[in-house]
Design a protein around this motif. Structure first.
Motif, PDB file in Angstrom:
ATOM      1  N   CYS B  23       1.577   4.359  -3.278  1.00 49.55           N
ATOM      2  CA  CYS B  23       1.924   3.502  -4.413  1.00 49.55           C
ATOM      3  C   CYS B  23       1.302   4.089  -5.669  1.00 49.55           C
ATOM      4  O   CYS B  23       0.103   4.390  -5.699  1.00 49.55           O
ATOM      5  CB  CYS B  23       1.413   2.086  -4.194  1.00 49.55           C
ATOM      6  SG  CYS B  23       1.576   1.023  -5.651  1.00 49.55           S
ATOM      7  N   ASN B  24       2.113   4.251  -6.700  1.00 49.76           N
ATOM      8  CA  ASN B  24       1.618   4.665  -8.007  1.00 49.76           C
ATOM      9  C   ASN B  24       2.018   3.628  -9.035  1.00 49.76           C
ATOM     10  O   ASN B  24       3.117   3.089  -8.982  1.00 49.76           O
ATOM     11  CB  ASN B  24       2.174   6.038  -8.395  1.00 49.76           C
ATOM     12  CG  ASN B  24       1.634   7.129  -7.503  1.00 49.76           C
ATOM     13  OD1 ASN B  24       2.288   7.536  -6.542  1.00 49.76           O
ATOM     14  ND2 ASN B  24       0.442   7.595  -7.795  1.00 49.76           N
ATOM     15  N   LEU B  33      -3.771  -5.153  -8.778  1.00 53.32           N
ATOM     16  CA  LEU B  33      -2.876  -4.517  -7.822  1.00 53.32           C
ATOM     17  C   LEU B  33      -2.824  -5.276  -6.511  1.00 53.32           C
ATOM     18  O   LEU B  33      -3.843  -5.817  -6.064  1.00 53.32           O
ATOM     19  CB  LEU B  33      -3.309  -3.071  -7.577  1.00 53.32           C
ATOM     20  CG  LEU B  33      -3.239  -2.169  -8.796  1.00 53.32           C
ATOM     21  CD1 LEU B  33      -4.031  -0.898  -8.571  1.00 53.32           C
ATOM     22  CD2 LEU B  33      -1.785  -1.833  -9.121  1.00 53.32           C
ATOM     23  N   PHE B  34      -1.661  -5.248  -5.904  1.00 52.78           N
ATOM     24  CA  PHE B  34      -1.456  -6.025  -4.680  1.00 52.78           C
ATOM     25  C   PHE B  34      -0.559  -5.257  -3.717  1.00 52.78           C
ATOM     26  O   PHE B  34       0.252  -4.432  -4.115  1.00 52.78           O
ATOM     27  CB  PHE B  34      -0.776  -7.363  -5.005  1.00 52.78           C
ATOM     28  CG  PHE B  34      -1.336  -8.060  -6.202  1.00 52.78           C
ATOM     29  CD1 PHE B  34      -0.735  -7.938  -7.428  1.00 52.78           C
ATOM     30  CD2 PHE B  34      -2.484  -8.822  -6.096  1.00 52.78           C
ATOM     31  CE1 PHE B  34      -1.251  -8.569  -8.554  1.00 52.78           C
ATOM     32  CE2 PHE B  34      -3.014  -9.460  -7.206  1.00 52.78           C
ATOM     33  CZ  PHE B  34      -2.397  -9.330  -8.433  1.00 52.78           C
ATOM     34  N   GLU B  66      -6.967   1.710  -1.148  1.00 54.39           N
ATOM     35  CA  GLU B  66      -7.941   2.353  -2.021  1.00 54.39           C
ATOM     36  C   GLU B  66      -7.370   2.545  -3.407  1.00 54.39           C
ATOM     37  O   GLU B  66      -6.292   3.140  -3.569  1.00 54.39           O
ATOM     38  CB  GLU B  66      -8.392   3.696  -1.452  1.00 54.39           C
ATOM     39  CG  GLU B  66      -9.522   4.334  -2.258  1.00 54.39           C
ATOM     40  CD  GLU B  66     -10.112   5.557  -1.603  1.00 54.39           C
ATOM     41  OE1 GLU B  66      -9.506   6.070  -0.635  1.00 54.39           O
ATOM     42  OE2 GLU B  66     -11.179   5.998  -2.054  1.00 54.39           O
ATOM     43  N   PHE B  67      -8.073   2.058  -4.393  1.00 52.42           N
ATOM     44  CA  PHE B  67      -7.691   2.207  -5.793  1.00 52.42           C
ATOM     45  C   PHE B  67      -8.289   3.502  -6.326  1.00 52.42           C
ATOM     46  O   PHE B  67      -9.503   3.722  -6.249  1.00 52.42           O
ATOM     47  CB  PHE B  67      -8.198   1.022  -6.603  1.00 52.42           C
ATOM     48  CG  PHE B  67      -8.058   1.182  -8.093  1.00 52.42           C
ATOM     49  CD1 PHE B  67      -9.181   1.195  -8.916  1.00 52.42           C
ATOM     50  CD2 PHE B  67      -6.805   1.311  -8.672  1.00 52.42           C
ATOM     51  CE1 PHE B  67      -9.056   1.339 -10.285  1.00 52.42           C
ATOM     52  CE2 PHE B  67      -6.670   1.454 -10.050  1.00 52.42           C
ATOM     53  CZ  PHE B  67      -7.799   1.468 -10.857  1.00 52.42           C
ATOM     54  N   LYS B  68      -7.433   4.365  -6.876  1.00 50.08           N
ATOM     55  CA  LYS B  68      -7.892   5.606  -7.491  1.00 50.08           C
ATOM     56  C   LYS B  68      -7.346   5.647  -8.913  1.00 50.08           C
ATOM     57  O   LYS B  68      -6.180   5.972  -9.140  1.00 50.08           O
ATOM     58  CB  LYS B  68      -7.411   6.821  -6.693  1.00 50.08           C
ATOM     59  CG  LYS B  68      -8.063   6.941  -5.316  1.00 50.08           C
ATOM     60  CD  LYS B  68      -7.644   8.222  -4.621  1.00 50.08           C
ATOM     61  CE  LYS B  68      -8.356   8.347  -3.267  1.00 50.08           C
ATOM     62  NZ  LYS B  68      -7.960   9.588  -2.554  1.00 50.08           N
ATOM     63  N   ARG B  69      -8.226   5.349  -9.860  1.00 48.32           N
ATOM     64  CA  ARG B  69      -7.801   5.277 -11.254  1.00 48.32           C
ATOM     65  C   ARG B  69      -7.299   6.627 -11.744  1.00 48.32           C
ATOM     66  O   ARG B  69      -6.310   6.698 -12.469  1.00 48.32           O
ATOM     67  CB  ARG B  69      -8.951   4.799 -12.134  1.00 48.32           C
ATOM     68  CG  ARG B  69      -8.571   4.600 -13.600  1.00 48.32           C
ATOM     69  CD  ARG B  69      -9.784   4.253 -14.429  1.00 48.32           C
ATOM     70  NE  ARG B  69     -10.390   3.001 -14.008  1.00 48.32           N
ATOM     71  CZ  ARG B  69      -9.985   1.807 -14.424  1.00 48.32           C
ATOM     72  NH1 ARG B  69      -8.962   1.703 -15.258  1.00 48.32           N
ATOM     73  NH2 ARG B  69     -10.612   0.720 -14.005  1.00 48.32           N
ATOM     74  N   SER B  73      -3.194   5.414  -8.426  1.00 48.69           N
ATOM     75  CA  SER B  73      -2.640   5.127  -7.101  1.00 48.69           C
ATOM     76  C   SER B  73      -3.375   3.980  -6.439  1.00 48.69           C
ATOM     77  O   SER B  73      -4.527   3.669  -6.760  1.00 48.69           O
ATOM     78  CB  SER B  73      -2.694   6.370  -6.213  1.00 48.69           C
ATOM     79  OG  SER B  73      -4.035   6.672  -5.870  1.00 48.69           O
ATOM     80  N   PHE B  74      -2.676   3.367  -5.511  1.00 53.27           N
ATOM     81  CA  PHE B  74      -3.233   2.254  -4.736  1.00 53.27           C
ATOM     82  C   PHE B  74      -2.554   2.314  -3.372  1.00 53.27           C
ATOM     83  O   PHE B  74      -1.685   1.531  -3.046  1.00 53.27           O
ATOM     84  CB  PHE B  74      -2.952   0.929  -5.447  1.00 53.27           C
ATOM     85  CG  PHE B  74      -3.639  -0.266  -4.838  1.00 53.27           C
ATOM     86  CD1 PHE B  74      -2.901  -1.397  -4.464  1.00 53.27           C
ATOM     87  CD2 PHE B  74      -5.014  -0.291  -4.658  1.00 53.27           C
ATOM     88  CE1 PHE B  74      -3.524  -2.512  -3.921  1.00 53.27           C
ATOM     89  CE2 PHE B  74      -5.645  -1.392  -4.120  1.00 53.27           C
ATOM     90  CZ  PHE B  74      -4.898  -2.499  -3.746  1.00 53.27           C
TER      91      PHE B  74
END
Lengths: 116, 114
Positions: B23-24, B33-34, B66-69, B73-74
């Motif tokens: 997911c981006n 984010l969900f 995992e959230f990667k600013r 991405s999530f």
């Protein structure tokens, strides 16, 4: 069972006709959201009501309208129907208005509309 | 404008194998984010959510994300999938001037190979 009730579950109608979809929220939920899910467009946000007032608008066509009544149930009216309006229409409800912060939407099972 | 992209339309994994769904997102501020899951014939159900803090969030049914600013991405993960995980998965972002609405990605359909 999410507690959100949508009627009818299935609806078949002809082009040019008008239909009304109904949503009864969970007890205590003040926000109602309508989404359209189709194969080519995915899940599209249409409109949000909070305690009877329109709060946010998405990709809702002018032929479509919605309202939320004092008892908090909501209706989505679709008129001058076209073949491309065939889709699954979801109602989702939430306790508050800032659902974008909480993410806690509770979805009904949807109303499947087929336009012939 | 806020948007969510799920690049994989359909993924098939073997039962017991690990899973990662991509997911981006595109959002100017700190995103909410969900991940939601839709079983056949059902409405969507919230799996997990991220607001702030620990970038690895745990959800229901053994899922995590995992959230990667830096990568916007999530991604959703599960170490070992079960046949009952077959469903459609939607990534979403909280949006709107008052964060009143949720914008969904196009979804990824997950099939499980016995």
């Amino acid at each position: 069972d999410s507690g959100v009730t949508q009627t009818p579950k299935h609806l078949i109608t002809a082009t040019g006709q008008r239909v009304t979809l109904r949503c009864s929220p969970r007890s205590g939920d003040l926000s109602v959201y309508w989404y359209q899910q189709s194969l080519d467009q995915g899940l599209q946000f249409l409109i949000q009501y909070y305690n009877g007032e329109e709060r946010a608008k998405g990709n809702i066509l002018e032929r479509f309208s919605a309202q939320q009544f004092p008892d908090l149930h909501s209706e989505l009216n679709l008129s001058s129907l076209e073949l491309g309006d065939s889709a699954l229409y979801f109602c989702a409800t939430a306790a508050g208005s800032r659902t974008g912060r909480t993410g806690e939407l509770f979805f009904g099972e949807g109303s499947r509309l087929t336009v012939l | 404008a806020q948007s969510v992209t799920q690049p994989d339309i359909h993924i098939t994994v073997s039962e017991g194998a690990s899973l990662e769904l991509r997911c981006n997102y595109s959002y100017g501020a700190t995103p909410y984010l969900f991940w939601y899951v839709q079983s056949p014939g059902q409405g969507l159900q919230l799996l997990l959510k991220y607001f702030s803090g620990d970038t690895l969030v745990q959800g229901i049914k053994g899922f995590e994300a995992e959230f990667k600013r830096s990568q916007s991405s999530f991604n959703l993960r599960k170490p070992s999938v079960h046949w009952s995980d077959a469903a459609e998965y939607f990534c979403a972002v909280g949006a709107g001037s008052s964060a009143s609405k949720i914008i969904f990605g196009s979804g990824t359909r997950l099939s499980i190979r016995p």
